[in-house]
Design a protein around this motif. Structure first.
Motif, PDB file in Angstrom:
ATOM      1  N   CYS A  60      -6.104   0.200   7.196  1.00  0.00           N
ATOM      2  CA  CYS A  60      -5.713   0.860   5.763  1.00  0.00           C
ATOM      3  C   CYS A  60      -6.766   1.463   5.530  1.00  0.00           C
ATOM      4  CB  CYS A  60      -5.762  -0.423   4.995  1.00  0.00           C
ATOM      5  SG  CYS A  60      -5.352   0.133   3.139  1.00  0.00           S
ATOM      6  N   GLY A  61      -6.646   2.929   4.978  1.00  0.00           N
ATOM      7  CA  GLY A  61      -7.599   3.897   4.467  1.00  0.00           C
ATOM      8  C   GLY A  61      -8.416   3.474   3.327  1.00  0.00           C
ATOM      9  N   CYS A 108       0.795  -1.278  -0.072  1.00  0.00           N
ATOM     10  CA  CYS A 108       0.091   0.004   0.048  1.00  0.00           C
ATOM     11  C   CYS A 108       0.850   0.939   0.005  1.00  0.00           C
ATOM     12  CB  CYS A 108      -1.039  -0.070   1.124  1.00  0.00           C
ATOM     13  SG  CYS A 108      -2.111   1.430   1.401  1.00  0.00           S
ATOM     14  N   ASP A 120       0.464   3.936   1.895  1.00  0.00           N
ATOM     15  CA  ASP A 120       0.390   4.120   3.232  1.00  0.00           C
ATOM     16  C   ASP A 120       1.792   4.595   3.799  1.00  0.00           C
ATOM     17  OD1 ASP A 120      -1.842   3.719   5.787  1.00  0.00           O
ATOM     18  OD2 ASP A 120       0.405   4.311   6.117  1.00  0.00           O
ATOM     19  N   HIS A 146      -1.964  -4.127   5.566  1.00  0.00           N
ATOM     20  CA  HIS A 146      -1.639  -3.539   6.730  1.00  0.00           C
ATOM     21  C   HIS A 146      -3.014  -3.123   7.338  1.00  0.00           C
ATOM     22  CE1 HIS A 146      -2.452   0.811   5.912  1.00  0.00           C
ATOM     23  NE2 HIS A 146      -2.259   0.395   4.779  1.00  0.00           N
ATOM     24  N   GLY A 195      -4.351   0.409  -1.081  1.00  0.00           N
ATOM     25  CA  GLY A 195      -5.004  -1.018  -1.175  1.00  0.00           C
ATOM     26  C   GLY A 195      -4.498  -2.120  -1.570  1.00  0.00           C
TER      27      GLY A 195
HETATM   28 ZN   LIG Z   1      -3.471   1.401   3.071  1.00  0.00          ZN
END
Ligand SMILES: [Zn+2]
Length: 248
Positions: A156-157, A100, A102, A153, A125
């Motif tokens: 995760c947004g 991801c 992130d 993870h 994602g």
């Molecule tokens: Zn994420």
């Protein structure tokens, strides 16, 4: 080995006991072999011979050890300039990762890897598409990487956005790739983005489904795996504990 440990950030005048403890743990953490991956004698980039001598399982084990070092607050005494110079003429990465975007989940940092060690595809994602598959096929078939690792993870947004049916420009289409994992997640409790347990269950399912999709959508990679030349697997990085939990 001692020279490496002497440069670790945790050693200071008051840290004698800590130093001894770390020296004892050196073998378990992969320092005894001299580098991140088995057989590396110093801090320079992986050579083709070193990479080719490792099995996919050994490469995964090296990544696990790197994550252990990260969690202990120690790291390999690497020299990025040496790695940069050593890898400038050619690269022989051991693995290709799909992770991801992130900012809290940088694979190279959380598994104590260096320049030239891995290919890393990053997309919110950690979903696959044809361009990602093409990158992985290049990494494994042409460049010789032996592990395909999909790493999601916790918290995760992108997963939360998919659960919430978030819509925004091109993000809508990206989240649509995650929604099958939302639907496929078996969960008895509250199925909302506010429920972190559900979010993490979907993240796990999303990695499982992405691994399966890679095998299905890339005959090139599936054939390499069937021959035993590569291993395709998944993992989840826990933002709170710092641990990377490998599926296999
Ligand atoms: Zn994420």
């Amino acid at each position: 080995m001692c020279n490496e440990l002497e440069h670790l950030p945790h050693r200071d005048a008051s840290g004698r006991r800590n130093f001894l403890k770390m020296a004892g743990a050196a073998t378990a953490l992969g320092f005894a072999s001299g580098g991140v991956f088995t057989g590396r004698a110093h801090a320079d980039a992986l050579t083709r011979a070193q990479r080719d001598s490792m099995t996919p399982e050994q490469i995964i084990e090296a990544m696990k050890k790197g994550n252990k070092r990260f969690r202990m607050g120690v790291r390999k005494n690497r020299n990025y300039l040496n790695e940069q110079k050593a890898s400038a003429a050619g690269q022989y990465p051991a693995a290709v990762l799909l992770t991801c975007i992130d900012s809290r989940a940088p694979a190279e940092v959380i598994m104590d890897l260096g320049i030239g060690d891995i290919f890393n595809c990053r997309v919110a994602g950690n979903v696959e598409n044809n361009d990602i598959l093409g990158s992985m096929e290049f990494a494994c078939k042409l460049a010789g990487a032996k592990v395909v690792l999909v790493m999601g993870h916790t918290a995760c947004g992108a997963i939360k956005g998919a659960i919430d049916d978030a819509e925004l420009g091109n993000l809508t289409g990206l989240l649509a790739r995650i929604k099958p994992a939302v639907q496929a997640t078996t969960y008895a409790g509250e199925r909302s983005a506010k429920n972190y347990h559900f979010v993490d269950a979907v993240a796990h399912k999303n990695v499982e489904m992405t691994v399966a999709a890679i095998r299905k959508d890339s005959p090139v990679l599936a054939e390499l795996e069937a021959k035993g030349a590569i291993k395709i697997t998944g993992a989840i990085y826990n933002l709170e504990t710092g641990a990377v939990e490998f599926f296999g």
